[in-house]
Write a protein that holds these residues in place. Structure first.
Motif, short mmCIF file in Angstrom:
data_model
loop_
_atom_site.label_atom_id
_atom_site.label_comp_id
_atom_site.label_asym_id
_atom_site.label_seq_id
_atom_site.Cartn_x
_atom_site.Cartn_y
_atom_site.Cartn_z
N ASP A 7 6.97 -6.48 -29.45
CA ASP A 7 5.77 -7.05 -28.85
C ASP A 7 5.90 -6.95 -27.33
O ASP A 7 6.40 -7.85 -26.68
N GLY A 8 5.49 -5.81 -26.80
CA GLY A 8 5.54 -5.59 -25.36
C GLY A 8 6.90 -5.10 -24.89
O GLY A 8 7.86 -5.05 -25.64
N GLY A 9 6.95 -4.71 -23.64
CA GLY A 9 8.19 -4.23 -23.05
C GLY A 9 8.29 -2.72 -23.05
O GLY A 9 7.36 -2.01 -23.43
N VAL A 10 9.45 -2.26 -22.62
CA VAL A 10 9.74 -0.83 -22.55
C VAL A 10 10.66 -0.47 -23.70
O VAL A 10 11.71 -1.10 -23.89
N ALA A 11 10.28 0.53 -24.48
CA ALA A 11 11.11 1.01 -25.59
C ALA A 11 11.71 2.34 -25.19
O ALA A 11 11.07 3.15 -24.51
N VAL A 12 12.95 2.58 -25.63
CA VAL A 12 13.61 3.84 -25.33
C VAL A 12 14.36 4.32 -26.57
O VAL A 12 15.01 3.53 -27.26
N PRO A 100 11.35 10.43 -35.18
CA PRO A 100 9.93 10.37 -34.77
C PRO A 100 9.21 9.15 -35.34
O PRO A 100 8.47 8.47 -34.62
N GLN A 101 9.45 8.84 -36.60
CA GLN A 101 8.76 7.71 -37.21
C GLN A 101 9.19 6.39 -36.58
O GLN A 101 8.37 5.50 -36.34
N ALA A 102 10.49 6.24 -36.27
CA ALA A 102 10.98 5.01 -35.65
C ALA A 102 10.37 4.84 -34.26
O ALA A 102 9.92 3.74 -33.88
N LEU A 103 10.33 5.92 -33.49
CA LEU A 103 9.79 5.84 -32.13
C LEU A 103 8.28 5.60 -32.14
O LEU A 103 7.77 4.83 -31.33
N LEU A 104 7.57 6.25 -33.04
CA LEU A 104 6.13 6.03 -33.13
C LEU A 104 5.83 4.61 -33.59
O LEU A 104 4.87 3.98 -33.11
N ALA A 106 7.71 2.01 -32.88
CA ALA A 106 7.97 1.20 -31.69
C ALA A 106 6.81 1.30 -30.70
O ALA A 106 6.48 0.32 -30.02
N SER A 107 6.19 2.47 -30.62
CA SER A 107 5.11 2.67 -29.65
C SER A 107 3.90 1.78 -29.92
O SER A 107 3.12 1.51 -29.02
N ARG A 108 3.77 1.32 -31.14
CA ARG A 108 2.61 0.47 -31.49
C ARG A 108 2.65 -0.87 -30.78
O ARG A 108 1.61 -1.49 -30.58
N ALA A 139 2.02 8.95 -29.99
CA ALA A 139 2.38 7.58 -29.60
C ALA A 139 1.15 6.74 -29.30
O ALA A 139 0.13 7.24 -28.84
N ALA A 140 1.28 5.45 -29.55
CA ALA A 140 0.19 4.51 -29.32
C ALA A 140 0.25 3.89 -27.93
O ALA A 140 -0.56 3.03 -27.61
#
Length: 150
Positions: A7-12, A100-104, A106-108, A139-140
């Motif tokens: 919920d918010g923040g920067v994901a890497v 790809p699925q994990a990162l996408l 997270a992008s939500r 990505a979202a």
């Protein structure tokens, strides 16, 4: 497949590659600028996970043993690059899932997603890798692709 819910923040996206380590550093700098949490996402499979140290040769580690080995390896990477007391709150998201699925996923919930780019120099270096390309296309949230030091 496991999902990454934030919920918010920067994901890497982090693995043990040099490009992802550079992305980790850039993402931490961006999280500090934004005064927000840094979400470290590491997707793994039995093929990509480090072998658990406590597992004797000739035996097959359990999924839980692999998960624990990936957690320990990711924490080691974060500590070695950001220190034991990072300047921003850090949350690890370790998932048994294709990258790809994990990162996408997270992008939500992320405000920004940072991924590394494994450049090869010359013309090939101008093209994104398959994971970075999928993330940029689907990505979202905004995506920052970090190029390697050339």
């Amino acid at each position: 497949m496991q999902r990454v819910e934030i919920d918010g923040g920067v994901a890497v996206g982090v693995d043990s590659s040099a490009s992802s380590v550079r992305a980790l550093i850039m993402a931490a700098e961006e999280a500090k600028r934004r005064q927000t949490v840094l979400h470290v996402v590491r997707a793994w499979s039995m093929r990509t996970a480090p072998r658990p140290e406590e597992c004797p040769p000739g035996t097959v580690p359990s999924t839980d043993q692999y998960q624990q080995a990936v957690i320990a390896d990711t924490q080691r990477i974060v500590n070695s690059k950001l220190g034991a007391e990072p300047a921003v709150p850090v949350e690890l998201h370790i998932v048994h899932s294709p990258s790809p699925q994990a990162l996408l996923s997270a992008s939500r919930g992320a405000d920004l997603l940072v991924v590394g780019h494994r450049g090869r120099g010359g013309f090939a270096g101008l093209m994104l890798g398959s994971v970075a390309e999928q993330v940029v296309r689907h990505a979202a949230c905004p995506v920052l692709v970090v190029r390697p030091n050339i």
